[in-house]
Motif scaffolding. Structure first.
Motif: not given
Length: 538
Positions: A304-311, A313-322, A269-273, A283-289
């Motif tokens: 190598x473990x698969x990771x799913x990102x919860x954001x 906004x699309x902008x927050x997701x794109x920032x995290x990917x970069x 979960x990329x949202x603020x704490x 079960x989700x863990x929190x790493x702020x974008x």
């Protein structure tokens, strides 16, 4: 006339540079998202003629090889670095002409790595700036323990000698422009300020004001844990980084998120704490974008473990990917955008946990057995002051040491709240009752909590720290805590002027090339007219 543009990579605590004249430029230690460098060159109206690496990086995946391919620039890499792609091997004393009257001279500065090389930008023979990579930083040097534990002592001494070489050969007004030292764990200490010169470092840098034995002893004693993902960065850079795809990942619905959690995958979960504590998927863990996402997620995520990102906004997701591709976490397995209401299956309720300050912790501490205090700061931070009786497990070890945390409500703190939020989310996934202390550690000393200090460890030659046991500390009399940071045409063959030295080893075969997404930067400048270093762009 010359310029130096600073390209800030704040999430990793690093800087890259673009330097040149009216027509051509050199890129130094470029990040993996190379569009920022290309954009900076386009704004200047210059061609990138050279791309140089000070060393094979251990803290991020370099964009140098791809930048050289896309721009036709010559790719200069220290001759001692063993790589599996074509490059121009650089030896001590080699020079190239970047633009008319503007040259770049290589200086061997081993210590951070055995092959580390700094580069001096010269105008008509006068030194203007030194790109010091992981050698001479602001007030300190790059750590010497990232290559091989048996070499750490010798590399520490080499760092001292390299710093003295730079100070001896360069004028006092030469700008010192390191790559590390702005929050990177490649630094042996924290940088103090954003700009410096050889003269300033001569008066204040630990490597230049201490004798070699004192410097080495202090340097080795102060080394803290190395992020686990560093072990994968050197090989990735030596082999040639794999292709990067920054297009949005496939979107997951609530059922898929639940299935991925059940399969043991990580859901981040990329949202603020604050938002996470108020409600999140069990079960989700929190790493702020907006925090040091790349460093801490890559450090804690099983490689190598698969990771799913919860954001949110699309902008927050794109920032995290970069941010994540910079450290080799290249492709999320899935993603979801919105809020917990969108991510939970029908009938499921979001999990929550409390947030508090040190004043509230002090009240809980006053009631025996009511609070278990977990300090997730690094060893060096804790040594300066900590809450007496607290359990100490650095955040990157919490996942593997949950069984060492005593029963009861766990009040988890760090220096400011970000790492405590990560640890709190890990404890929450384990079913523990947790309170995240979202407060500056400076408030602990004025809250009424009993404080203690630890004597600093002695010097060590090796860096295998091990997990160790949870530390339950006792108060010391009077102990208080201390408050703790395009021109895409091919360039001509480089006119590299070698210094008298043995010929470098032949280059290895070329690696595959890659394509990247879009980004831009607004670099600050160091201009020939005023020779002033501006604030770096974010």
């Amino acid at each position: 006339m010359f310029f130096v543009d600073t390209i800030e990579v704040a999430g990793l605590g690093n800087r890259s540079y673009l330097a040149g004249g009216p027509r051509a430029a050199v890129a130094v230690d470029p990040p993996r998202d190379i569009e920022r460098v290309i954009t900076a060159a386009a704004r200047r109206g210059v061609r990138i003629a050279y791309v140089v690496e000070t060393h094979l990086h251990n803290d991020y995946v370099s964009g140098g090889l791809e930048l050289a391919r896309l721009t036709g620039a010559a790719y200069l890499v220290p001759a001692g670095a063993r790589v599996a792609f074509e490059r121009v091997p650089v030896a001590d004393g080699d020079t190239v002409e970047v633009d008319a009257g503007l040259t770049l001279r290589a200086l061997a500065t081993p210590g951070h790595t055995p092959h580390h090389t700094s580069y001096v930008l010269q105008e008509s023979g006068r030194a203007l700036a030194a790109f010091t990579g992981g050698s001479l930083l602001i007030g300190t040097v790059g750590r010497p323990d990232l290559v091989e534990p048996r070499l750490t002592g010798a590399l520490a001494r080499a760092q001292h000698a390299s710093a003295h070489r730079l100070a001896a050969e360069l004028p006092d007004d030469t700008a010192v422009l390191p790559t590390h030292g702005f929050g990177s764990f490649c630094s042996a200490g924290g940088a103090d300020g954003g700009a410096t010169t050889i003269g300033r470092e001569r008066d204040s840098n630990e490597a230049l004001v201490k004798d070699v034995d004192s410097f080495v002893a202090d340097l080795l004693a102060g080394l803290d844990d190395v992020p686990a993902y560093y072990a994968h960065m050197g090989p990735a850079n030596a082999g040639g980084p794999a292709s990067v795809d920054l297009t949005p990942p496939a979107l997951a619905d609530a059922a898929e998120i639940a299935a991925r959690l059940a399969a043991g995958e990580w859901v981040v979960d990329l949202r603020n704490r604050i938002a996470f504590a108020a409600g999140h998927v069990a079960g989700a863990v929190n790493f702020e974008a907006d925090g040091q996402l790349a460093v801490y997620l890559a450090w804690l995520l099983p490689w190598g473990r698969p990771v799913t990102l919860l954001a949110d906004s699309p902008e927050q997701l794109a920032h995290a990917q970069r941010e994540l591709v910079r450290v080799g976490v290249d492709r999320p397995a899935a993603a979801a955008i919105g809020s917990p209401d969108d991510w939970l299956r029908e009938g499921e309720r979001p999990r929550t946990f409390r947030r508090a300050g040190f004043a509230e912790l002090a009240e809980a501490y006053a009631v025996p057995g009511r609070a278990v205090i977990l300090d997730v700061r690094r060893d060096s931070e804790r040594a300066g002051g900590h809450v007496a009786g607290s359990v100490h497990i650095p955040v990157h070890q919490v996942r593997d040491r949950l069984g060492e945390i005593p029963a009861g409500t766990v009040w988890v703190h760090c220096a400011g709240g970000m790492r405590a939020a990560i640890a709190a989310s890990l404890l929450d996934t384990a079913g523990r009752e947790v309170v995240a202390v979202d407060d500056s550690f400076a408030a602990a000393g004025t809250s009424g909590l009993p404080m203690a200090q630890i004597a600093p460890p002695g010097p060590r030659e090796l860096t295998d720290r091990g997990a160790g046991a949870a530390a339950l500390d006792k108060p010391e009399p009077g102990g208080r805590a201390e408050a703790p940071g395009d021109d895409s045409r091919p360039a001509p063959a480089p006119a590299l002027t070698p210094a008298p030295a043995p010929a470098p080893a032949p280059a290895a075969p070329h690696a595959p090339h890659r394509r990247y997404g879009d980004d831009s930067s607004d670099p600050a400048t160091l201009d020939g007219a005023g020779h002033e270093l501006g604030d770096p762009a974010t």
